[in-house]
Design an enzyme around this catalytic site. Structure first.
Site, short mmCIF file in Angstrom:
data_model
loop_
_atom_site.label_atom_id
_atom_site.label_comp_id
_atom_site.label_asym_id
_atom_site.label_seq_id
_atom_site.Cartn_x
_atom_site.Cartn_y
_atom_site.Cartn_z
N ASP A 32 -27.88 -1.01 75.24
CA ASP A 32 -26.74 -0.41 75.89
C ASP A 32 -26.77 -0.82 77.36
O ASP A 32 -27.83 -0.83 77.98
CB ASP A 32 -26.84 1.12 75.78
CG ASP A 32 -25.51 1.76 75.45
OD1 ASP A 32 -24.55 1.53 76.19
OD2 ASP A 32 -25.44 2.51 74.46
N ASP A 88 -21.10 0.00 77.96
CA ASP A 88 -20.56 1.34 78.09
C ASP A 88 -19.29 1.36 78.96
O ASP A 88 -19.28 0.79 80.04
CB ASP A 88 -21.66 2.20 78.74
CG ASP A 88 -21.40 3.68 78.63
OD1 ASP A 88 -21.40 4.20 77.51
OD2 ASP A 88 -21.20 4.32 79.70
N GLU A 135 -17.22 -1.29 75.06
CA GLU A 135 -16.61 -0.03 74.64
C GLU A 135 -15.38 0.21 75.50
O GLU A 135 -15.47 0.20 76.72
CB GLU A 135 -17.60 1.13 74.84
CG GLU A 135 -17.02 2.47 74.41
CD GLU A 135 -17.61 3.69 75.12
OE1 GLU A 135 -17.57 4.78 74.55
OE2 GLU A 135 -18.08 3.56 76.28
N HIS A 162 -22.57 8.08 68.44
CA HIS A 162 -23.20 9.26 69.04
C HIS A 162 -22.22 10.14 69.80
O HIS A 162 -22.60 11.20 70.29
CB HIS A 162 -24.33 8.80 69.97
CG HIS A 162 -23.79 8.07 71.16
ND1 HIS A 162 -23.17 6.84 71.04
CD2 HIS A 162 -23.73 8.41 72.46
CE1 HIS A 162 -22.75 6.46 72.24
NE2 HIS A 162 -23.09 7.38 73.12
N ASP A 163 -20.98 9.71 69.94
CA ASP A 163 -19.97 10.52 70.63
C ASP A 163 -19.01 11.18 69.65
O ASP A 163 -18.07 11.86 70.08
CB ASP A 163 -19.14 9.65 71.59
CG ASP A 163 -19.96 9.07 72.73
OD1 ASP A 163 -20.93 9.72 73.16
OD2 ASP A 163 -19.62 7.96 73.18
C1 GLC Z 1 -19.77 6.32 76.83
C2 GLC Z 1 -20.96 6.77 76.03
C3 GLC Z 1 -21.14 8.25 76.19
C4 GLC Z 1 -21.39 8.54 77.65
C5 GLC Z 1 -20.29 7.97 78.53
C6 GLC Z 1 -20.71 7.93 79.96
O1 GLC Z 1 -18.58 6.83 76.36
O2 GLC Z 1 -20.83 6.36 74.70
O3 GLC Z 1 -22.16 8.77 75.39
O4 GLC Z 1 -21.49 9.91 77.86
O5 GLC Z 1 -19.96 6.64 78.19
O6 GLC Z 1 -21.73 6.99 80.15
#
Ligand code: GLC
Ligand code: CA
Length: 552
Positions: free
Chosen positions: A96, A197, A239, A313-314
């Site tokens: 990540d 991210d 992402e 995980h979200d």
């Molecule tokens: C992304 C991650 C999430 C995190 C956010 C801030 O959306 O997947 O888990 O809280 O970014 O880094």
């Protein structure tokens, strides 16, 4: 250079995968101990959620040292061993990359916040107070204002997630150079790439009120490609909750020199309430979900590449959100996997999905761990929401429900830990766990293993053209893939009741069976009738008169 096209990814959320030392927190040695589970499943790479040094305000998405490992997860030596052990098994490690923001404990921010003359001051986004308050009324994603006051210099800094995650200023060239250097440092250690991210945020222009898709976003990504990724065999997956079929190819088009694929979320947000977002999910609507996937399949038919996923995980776990947690748990887990994995793109499995794990629910706010839930709870209560209503929403769509430990067996601690887990373990661990599912030849794991093996090296599944059928059918999901005179047809009943339809022209329902969520029943004629959560794929020569001979 495109090793990731026929491989399946597997996301590890390290806190909850496997604890090796009894402290209740998953760690790198735990992952190494479980690599053979992943080999058995057949996955080709791991997306490893952050393991860097971090005060863990957001479970590692708040990094305080990009070149070290958090002690609860292990050491750099353990990380090197994980890379080497995975490599021996032909599994690559995709790390990540969290570079929209750092932790407020990162030495850069410590230095930058101490004085307005600091060398790294400009690595973050500072603005003077306006009328004695923040520069504007922007809200952060995880509750509260986005601008946070810093007493040392009497100015505000931008923190779009939590106050502990100050946003970096990507306009600063020294900052970018440092990030490129850090990325090369990891790639030189042997990792297989990066999952980036909230990467759609790095081009922001806060003064213009532009957060995602900012004016410099694609310049930055092209610079990253030139400086770091070009000529390397690395996977770059971004992402972007903001990505649409109109912007997707800006990131992944073959001539752009940016990223390989994107995680987009239109299929997730299609089921969120327009006014209340994730806290008030809409009723499940298959036609809406199919429409999103179809649009994305078609938009990236000839260029770009899709990342295919139901959960991470979200997000809530797939069977809990889209399938059936009860009588049809196993069959619905298979049906959901089948329709996802046989589309064009690279599928991702979120840890535990391969045995059909369900969401964990909590009764009391004290049992939740996620900063997003905890911050919003305080806000919601202050705004008059009843605690029980908020908890119901958090159980349905909060992030903790899918973050609880992987259930390995029926020992106390579910084989995840011998100690006290950092978050509650799902109460159903005696019935649903890897050992039980694995022992069942008709279990979810066995099905995933076949599905993952199928796409490896299969030109039709990897590259075939996509065409949708039965768009308006509220229960059936059907599509075909075509290549070189061959057709793969995928038909699934995404519901708990029998479903039927006349066979639409062009959809082949008989042929060589590929995979089915249940023992195939009866014969199929001009009408298809599928049992609850029945899903299958068949392949054969393209139907109808065809000038092309089946290529074999
Ligand atoms: C992304 C991650 C999430 C995190 C956010 C801030 O959306 O997947 O888990 O809280 O970014 O880094
Ligand atoms: Ca541990």
């Amino acid at each position: 250079m495109t090793w990731w096209k026929d491989r399946t990814g597997y996301q590890i959320y390290p806190r909850s995968f496997q604890d090796s030392n009894g402290d209740g927190i998953g760690d790198l040695r735990g992952i190494i101990d479980r690599l053979d589970h992943l080999v058995d499943l057949g996955i080709g790479f791991i997306w490893l959620s952050p393991v860097y040094s971090s005060p863990m305000a957001d479970n590692g998405y708040d990094i305080s040292d990009y070149r070290n490992i958090a002690p609860e997860f292990g050491t750099l030596g353990d990380m090197d061993r994980l890379i080497a052990e995975a490599d021996k098994r032909d599994i690559r490690i995709v790390m990540d990359l969290v570079v929209n923001h750092t932790s407020d404990q990162h030495p850069w921010f410590q230095e930058a916040s101490a004085s307005s003359q600091a060398e790294k001051r400009d690595w973050y986004l500072w603005r003077a107070p306006v009328n004695g308050g923040p520069p504007d009324d922007r809200r952060s994603y995880f509750g509260g204002p986005a601008w946070r006051y810093s007493a040392a210099t009497e100015m505000y800094y931008l923190a779009l997630f939590t106050p502990e995650q100050p946003d970096l200023n990507w306009n600063n060239a020294d900052l970018r150079a440092e990030i490129w250097d850090m990325m090369r440092w990891w790639l030189d250690r042997g990792i297989g790439g990066f999952r980036m991210d909230v990467i759609d945020h790095i081009g922001k222009d806060v003064d213009a009120g532009i957060i995602t898709d900012g004016p410099r976003l694609h310049d930055h990504l092209q610079e990253m490609h030139r400086e770091v990724l070009a000529g390397r065999d690395a996977l770059a997956v971004g992402e972007a909750w903001s990505a649409t079929t109109d912007t997707a190819l800006l990131y992944t088009g073959r001539d752009r020199g940016e990223l390989d694929m994107m995680f987009q979320f239109a299929h997730i947000t299609a089921l969120w309430d327009d006014g209340h977002g994730k806290w008030r999910p809409k009723r499940f609507d298959l036609t809406a979900i199919k429409r999103v996937w179809t649009d994305w399949q078609i938009a990236l038919q000839d260029d770009g590449w899709n990342a295919l996923f139901w959960a991470n995980h979200d997000l809530p776990r797939a069977v809990s959100r889209y399938g059936d947690e009860g009588a049809y748990r196993v069959r619905s887990a298979k049906a959901l996997a089948l329709v996802l994995h046989l589309m064009k793109g690279t599928p991702f499995v979120y840890q535990g999905e391969e045995i059909g794990m369900t969401n964990t629910r909590f009764d009391r706010i004290e049992d939740f761990r996620d900063i997003e839930v905890l911050n919003h709870y305080a806000e919601a209560l202050a705004a008059g929401t009843a605690a029980q209503d908020f908890i119901a929403g958090a159980n349905a769509n909060g992030r903790d429900g899918g973050r609880t430990p992987v259930l390995w067996d029926d020992a106390p601690g579910a084989g995840f830990t011998t100690g006290t887990p950092w978050i509650g373990i799902n109460a159903n661990y005696k019935d649903i766990n890897v050992a039980v599912d694995h022992a069942d030849p008709n279990g979810v794991f066995a099905f995933y293993r076949q599905l993952i093996a199928l796409r490896r090296g299969d030109g039709l599944i990897v590259h075939g053209r996509f065409a949708p059928f039965l768009d308006d059918h509220p229960q059936l999901w059907a599509y075909t893939r075509e290549q070189a005179g061959e057709q793969l047809s995928v038909i699934a009943n995404i519901s708990g009741t029998e479903a039927s339809s006349p066979v639409p022209p062009g959809l082949q329902v008989t042929g060589q069976p590929v995979l089915s969520s249940m023992a195939p029943r009866g014969s199929i004629g001009t009408k298809i009738t599928l049992a609850p959560w029945e899903a299958f794929a068949v392949r054969g020569p393209l139907p109808g008169p065809s000038p092309t001979l089946p290529a074999k």
